[in-house]
Design a protein around this motif. Structure first.
Motif, mmCIF file in Angstrom:
data_model
loop_
_atom_site.group_PDB
_atom_site.id
_atom_site.type_symbol
_atom_site.label_atom_id
_atom_site.label_comp_id
_atom_site.label_asym_id
_atom_site.label_seq_id
_atom_site.Cartn_x
_atom_site.Cartn_y
_atom_site.Cartn_z
ATOM 1 N N ASP A 13 -1.034 0.403 7.015
ATOM 2 C CA ASP A 13 -1.067 -0.208 5.659
ATOM 3 C C ASP A 13 -1.547 -1.370 5.284
ATOM 4 O O ASP A 13 -1.832 -2.205 6.130
ATOM 5 C CB ASP A 13 0.655 -0.467 5.215
ATOM 6 C CG ASP A 13 1.378 0.888 5.056
ATOM 7 O OD1 ASP A 13 0.851 1.972 5.058
ATOM 8 O OD2 ASP A 13 2.693 0.721 5.190
ATOM 9 N N SER A 14 -2.271 -1.378 4.213
ATOM 10 C CA SER A 14 -3.114 -2.651 3.861
ATOM 11 C C SER A 14 -3.197 -2.789 2.195
ATOM 12 O O SER A 14 -2.623 -2.027 1.738
ATOM 13 C CB SER A 14 -4.533 -2.406 4.337
ATOM 14 O OG SER A 14 -5.248 -3.745 4.148
ATOM 15 N N ASN A 15 -3.671 -3.888 1.937
ATOM 16 C CA ASN A 15 -4.038 -4.129 0.456
ATOM 17 C C ASN A 15 -5.433 -4.320 0.107
ATOM 18 O O ASN A 15 -6.129 -4.582 1.263
ATOM 19 C CB ASN A 15 -2.940 -5.144 -0.100
ATOM 20 C CG ASN A 15 -3.129 -6.370 0.460
ATOM 21 O OD1 ASN A 15 -4.144 -6.857 1.562
ATOM 22 N ND2 ASN A 15 -2.407 -7.572 0.400
ATOM 23 N N SER A 16 -5.767 -4.583 -1.073
ATOM 24 C CA SER A 16 -7.436 -4.938 -1.172
ATOM 25 C C SER A 16 -7.797 -6.345 -0.715
ATOM 26 O O SER A 16 -8.778 -6.297 -0.239
ATOM 27 C CB SER A 16 -7.613 -4.773 -2.901
ATOM 28 O OG SER A 16 -6.853 -5.824 -3.377
#
Length: 139
Positions: free
Chosen positions: A84-87
């Motif tokens: 999982d990651s974000n921008s």
């Protein structure tokens, strides 16, 4: 009387030794390896360019600012479980590649300028440079 001569002569010897030591410490001449990487002599234009870049004060300032910015970028990233990651993290991963290129170029220039291992003033013989080298290789 012999005791006085002994004390005076040891004091004179100490002063001479201290004076000699100051002269050695006071010399600002940097001893360089005659060759870097077994092929680049001191008069080689590539090595002279590398020396002038790595000993240029703005280059040092740029590298210190890059180290500081890299620390800030590492501090801003938020680890997520698994993939999982974000921008923001994705953008920071891209910025890490830029820092890796900057630090690799710095390492390469310093190896060209100072040599790698053989001379006492070579790149790897300095503790901080050794740490930088290991971090760049691991990175």
């Amino acid at each position: 009387m012999d005791i006085v001569k002994c004390i005076c002569s040891t004091g004179t010897q100490r002063r001479r030794g201290q004076h000699h030591k100051k002269q050695i410490q006071g010399s600002n001449q940097v001893q360089r390896a005659p060759r870097a990487l077994y092929c680049l002599k001191l008069n080689n234009p590539i090595r002279r360019a590398a020396l002038s870049i790595v000993e240029w004060k703005p280059f040092d300032i740029f590298i210190l600012l890059a180290i500081f910015a890299n620390c800030v970028a590492l501090g801003v990233s938020k680890p997520f479980p698994e993939d999982d990651s974000n921008s923001t993290n994705h953008d920071l991963e891209q910025v890490e590649y830029i820092f890796l290129v900057i630090f690799t170029i710095e390492t390469f220039l310093k190896i060209l300028a100072y040599g790698l291992v053989m001379h006492p003033s070579s790149y790897i013989r300095n503790g901080w440079n050794l740490l930088d080298f290991v971090i760049v290789i691991v990175g």
